[in-house]
Design a protein around this motif. Structure first.
Motif: not given
Length: 417
Positions: A48-49, A52, A55, A72-74, A129-130, A154, A157-158
């Motif tokens: 996931i990261l 991200n 993105d 946007l950042l994870l 994305p959250n 996104t 990530t999405n």
């Protein structure tokens, strides 16, 4: 019919069928799916990261603002927080099936108002994305299906987040099409989606004013608007000035890119001479630029742009306006506010209650930061949005806001006289 149009229609139809199935599942099965989602988010965090990061790289290449990139950042901690939020939603009471009220009529007919899922929710959002997981978890908990349409920022990530959710749904024995995503950013497709009222029951846009206006003007589906936070805080003359500075600092700097961040500070003229020097010093130490016509331009102080009084800064910038007491503060908020979150700092309880009565907003605070306007802070779990309108839902939208009700009527072979 084009292939893309056919794909959009198929997604809507699949969501409708999934919503019918979801309405039949009980709390145990839905919670099992939610806990599986949380576990899978942690197990696949590296993937996931990495998605991200792609993105983020794209956003930087497009010179997207720092505020949007922050949304946007994870990070490991943010992703862990998202997983924990899902677990929290699983612990919440399921509103579906709840009896709101009822009774027995003179005719002998027993009637009850019972909470039921809304059906299919379409959520349109930008660089958050959250939101993908927050909305999915709340919709699943309430037996709804959801179609997610994120922004192009996104995309990667999405894609993996929805893959995680669908994997968890299948593992838990729930329909995978209860959560679907549309990754094509073409606005023409969005226009088609907004006309599918046969399959979609509610639209919740989360983005800028332009997106909200586009949805309101083009949708044949009911639209819940909100999330645009031109939030104010009024420092009334009786306020404890040192404590006020702490609240202002929190409301402006804790996370500037959120919709519940302070954007315009109103200061009572009666205390301007004593309070403003303290404010300037505190804001300068925090890297906040004040925009005002009530102080001379200097380092950290810029002229006020009247247009910005109606817009979100989403940055370490703060409008400052000196006003002649409570009435002027309320008048300013009525003119420039977005009906999101407004606050007063005061030691005068009567004035505080007057502020609450006169200010029209989803959340009104006395001696507290606007940053509390959040589903988690309000005890609702993750929120699907913050509604600034008045019909159906207002403020942070948790589980109950994703339900409607039906009248369930029971008789003993009764006929109406």
């Amino acid at each position: 019919m084009s292939s893309l149009t056919s794909d959009i229609l198929q997604i809507a139809q699949q969501a409708k069928l999934a919503s019918v199935e979801m309405a039949q599942f009980g709390n145990v099965q839905k919670n099992h799916a939610l806990l599986t989602i949380a576990d899978t988010l942690e197990a696949r965090s590296a993937e996931i990261l990495a998605a991200n990061a792609k993105d983020i790289e794209f956003a930087q290449s497009q010179s997207i603002s720092a505020a949007i990139i922050d949304r946007l950042l994870l990070t490991e901690s943010r992703l862990q927080g998202i997983a924990n939020d899902v677990r929290h939603v699983a612990k919440l009471a399921d509103p579906v099936g709840q009896i709101i009220d009822g009774g027995v009529l003179n005719s002998g007919l027993k009637i009850e108002r019972q909470r039921v899922p809304l059906g299919v929710i379409l959520t349109i959002y930008e660089a958050r994305p959250n939101v993908t997981i927050d909305v999915a978890s709340l919709c699943l908990k309430t037996g709804n299906a959801v179609i997610l349409r994120g922004g192009k920022e996104t995309k990667f990530t999405n894609a993996i987040l929805v893959e995680v959710v669908q994997q968890a749904l299948e593992t838990a024995g729930l329909p995978k099409f209860a959560v679907q995503a549309i990754t094509n950013p073409d606005r023409a497709l969005l226009l088609e989606l907004l006309k599918l009222d046969r399959y979609i029951d509610m639209v919740i846009p989360r983005g800028g004013a332009g997106l909200h206006q586009f949805c309101k003007e083009n949708s044949t589906i009911p639209v819940i608007v909100g999330g645009i936070g031109v939030c104010h805080l009024f420092v009334e003359k009786s306020a404890d000035q040192d404590k006020a500075l702490d609240v202002i600092a929190n409301a402006k700097t804790q996370r500037p890119s959120t919709c519940n961040t302070l954007e315009t500070l109103l200061v009572d003229k009666a205390i301007a001479d004593s309070f403003l020097p303290k404010l300037v010093e505190r804001m300068k130490s925090l890297g906040v630029t004040l925009h005002t016509d009530d102080l001379q331009k200097s380092e950290g102080i810029e002229p006020l742009d009247p247009a910005k009084l109606r817009q979100e800064w989403l940055s370490l910038d703060l409008n400052l306006v000196v006003v002649e007491g409570l009435s002027a503060a309320v008048e300013h908020i009525r003119e420039y506010g977005s009906q999101h979150s407004e606050s007063i700092l005061t030691s005068d309880y009567q004035l505080a209650r007057q502020f609450v009565a006169q200010v029209d907003a989803a959340a009104v605070y006395i001696n507290a930061s606007t940053r509390f306007t959040d589903g988690g802070e309000f005890g609702l779990g993750a929120e699907v949005a913050v509604s600034t309108q008045k019909l159906h839902a207002r403020g942070p939208m948790g589980l109950e806001a994703l339900t409607t009700y039906k009248w369930v009527c029971e008789g003993d072979y009764l006929s109406r006289a």
